[in-house]
Design an enzyme around this catalytic site. Structure first.
Site, PDB file in Angstrom:
ATOM      1  N   THR A   1       0.822  -1.219   0.000  1.00 27.10           N
ATOM      2  CA  THR A   1       0.000   0.000   0.000  1.00 27.10           C
ATOM      3  C   THR A   1       0.846   1.255   0.000  1.00 27.10           C
ATOM      4  O   THR A   1       0.429   2.291  -0.509  1.00 27.10           O
ATOM      5  CB  THR A   1      -0.940  -0.025   1.232  1.00 27.10           C
ATOM      6  OG1 THR A   1      -1.857  -1.106   1.040  1.00 27.10           O
ATOM      7  CG2 THR A   1      -1.713   1.258   1.396  1.00 27.10           C
TER       8      THR A   1
ATOM      9  N   THR B   1       1.725  -4.355   4.105  1.00 28.89           N
ATOM     10  CA  THR B   1       1.591  -4.654   5.538  1.00 28.89           C
ATOM     11  C   THR B   1       0.986  -6.032   5.820  1.00 28.89           C
ATOM     12  O   THR B   1       1.101  -6.533   6.938  1.00 28.89           O
ATOM     13  CB  THR B   1       0.719  -3.583   6.243  1.00 28.89           C
ATOM     14  OG1 THR B   1      -0.598  -3.612   5.694  1.00 28.89           O
ATOM     15  CG2 THR B   1       1.333  -2.210   6.109  1.00 28.89           C
ATOM     16  N   ASP B   2       0.365  -6.653   4.804  1.00 30.76           N
ATOM     17  CA  ASP B   2      -0.291  -7.945   5.071  1.00 30.76           C
ATOM     18  C   ASP B   2       0.692  -8.994   5.594  1.00 30.76           C
ATOM     19  O   ASP B   2       0.364  -9.763   6.498  1.00 30.76           O
ATOM     20  CB  ASP B   2      -0.960  -8.482   3.803  1.00 30.76           C
ATOM     21  CG  ASP B   2      -2.272  -7.761   3.480  1.00 30.76           C
ATOM     22  OD1 ASP B   2      -2.639  -6.829   4.218  1.00 30.76           O
ATOM     23  OD2 ASP B   2      -2.920  -8.128   2.484  1.00 30.76           O
TER      24      ASP B   2
ATOM     25  N   SER C   1       1.555  -7.678  -0.802  1.00 30.45           N
ATOM     26  CA  SER C   1       2.338  -8.647  -0.023  1.00 30.45           C
ATOM     27  C   SER C   1       1.586  -9.936   0.279  1.00 30.45           C
ATOM     28  O   SER C   1       2.184 -10.908   0.727  1.00 30.45           O
ATOM     29  CB  SER C   1       2.866  -8.018   1.259  1.00 30.45           C
ATOM     30  OG  SER C   1       1.850  -7.820   2.204  1.00 30.45           O
TER      31      SER C   1
HETATM   32  C1  SIN Z   1      -0.228  -5.363   0.950  1.00 24.31           C
HETATM   33  O1  SIN Z   1       0.076  -5.990   1.960  1.00 24.31           O
HETATM   34  O2  SIN Z   1       0.445  -5.393  -0.095  1.00 24.31           O
HETATM   35  C2  SIN Z   1      -1.492  -4.559   0.910  1.00 24.31           C
HETATM   36  C3  SIN Z   1      -1.883  -4.017   2.221  1.00 24.31           C
HETATM   37  C4  SIN Z   1      -0.931  -2.999   2.775  1.00 24.31           C
HETATM   38  O3  SIN Z   1       0.195  -2.811   2.337  1.00 24.31           O
HETATM   39  O4  SIN Z   1      -1.361  -2.326   3.749  1.00 24.31           O
END
Ligand code: SIN
Length: 333
Positions: free
Chosen positions: A19, A97-98, A65
């Site tokens: 993100t 963040t995933d 991710s």
């Molecule tokens: C991801 O993990 O690529 C999408 C969600 C995020 O980065 O918050």
């Protein structure tokens, strides 16, 4: 709170996607495309970084991710190891963040460097009204410049908090304060300064038994989620496809329900290692008082969450197949 390691540190910022590299309709915080912007755009959006360090950007992949695999994690670790061995003073990894906590933990266990290595992401895309990527990136670079961050293992910096890669986990689907550690953050990133209050006690980086230089692939370890009315279908399927380890994300104290016991015995008989972890999110899985773990060759994950227990078991299986030794890794890391 300290000054930087030297007047003009060099920090390399790696782009992997997420993100923090996302774009959407103006103002949207939850519907957008992740992994769109390149690392040069992400860096250019925070001109204040130039006040902190000489910045070099390096794009190694651009993924949401959720699509990270053992392969992409190993590739990321190889890049971080290469940069950490160069003239750079610190490494920042931008990441979705995933699964950022998993990559952070993997780096914590496999990178042979005391230099600051900081993971950072964002909960809101770059086009959001209150995007958190720029401030998180600024804080991450600031921490990567700090001599106080050296030797503390891999860190995650988001929302003004500095977390240990070992402990940090994502706890919320959309809020900017999505990350937490069971014992709290190691420190804070406030007004352009970093303040550390404590340090990790478990082995990491230079003290780790694992070295990415010698890891080309990982044994196949999968996680099964525990719940009421659970069936043994998943365990039997994993036996069928010859996984090398199963982490059971059990209820409460990582408890194994009766319905799974015959299938888990069959897994052990097939040489598959079984780790009991807890789905509760905090607390330590303690050994069965009736010594069932010892008798059956089950391993307990201590306080590690199932997704990180998966990585630790996979790495441990690159070194040993002995249950007692595998168990000792869960006490060491
Ligand atoms: C991801 O993990 O690529 C999408 C969600 C995020 O980065 O918050």
């Amino acid at each position: 709170m300290t000054n930087s390691a030297k007047p003009r540190p060099t920090i390399v910022i790696i782009g992997t996607g997420g993100t923090i590299a996302g774009r959407g309709a103006a103002g949207n915080t939850s519907s957008y495309d992740a992994a769109v912007l390149g690392i040069q755009d992400i860096v250019a959006a925070v001109p204040q970084l130039a006040q902190l360090a000489d910045i070099r950007g390096e794009q190694i992949m651009n993924l949401p991710s959720k699509n990270m695999t053992d392969r992409t994690m190993i590739d990321t670790a190889r890049s971080v190891a290469r940069i950490a061995a160069s003239d750079a003073d610190g490494v920042v990894v931008t990441h979705g963040t995933d699964t950022i906590e998993e990559t952070a933990y993997f780096l914590n266990l496999t990178i042979k460097s005391a230099k600051p290595i900081v993971l950072v992401g964002a909960m809101r895309p770059s086009t959001s009204l209150s995007a958190d990527g720029p401030i998180n990136l600024y804080d991450a670079v600031r921490v990567a410049c700090s001599k106080d961050a050296a030797g503390k293992g891999v860190l995650l910096v988001m929302n003004g908090e500095i977390h240990s890669a070992r402990d940090v986990t994502k706890r919320n689907t959309f809020q900017v304060g999505a990350f937490g550690s069971p014992y709290g953050p190691l420190g804070l990133a406030v007004e352009g300064h970093e303040i550390f209050y404590r340090a990790p006690t478990r082995a990491h980086t230079l003290a780790s038994d694992f070295d990415i230089a010698y890891i080309d692939s990982l044994p196949n370890v999968q996680v099964i989620y525990g719940h009421s009315n659970v069936s043994d279908v998943a365990v039997r399927a994993f036996i069928e496809c010859a996984v090398e380890g199963i982490v059971y994300a059990g209820t409460g104290n990582a408890n194994l329900p009766d319905a799974l016991i015959p299938a888990l015995h069959a897994a052990r008989a097939a040489g598959i290692h079984v780790v009991r972890a807890s789905r509760t999110g905090s607390g330590s899985a303690v050994r069965n008082p009736d010594a069932a773990d010892l008798k059956n060759g089950w391993i307990v994950a201590d306080d590690q969450n199932p997704q990180k227990a998966r990585l630790l078991l996979a790495l441990a299986l690159t070194r040993t197949r002995k249950v007692s030794e595998l168990q000792s890794y869960f006490q060491k890391y």
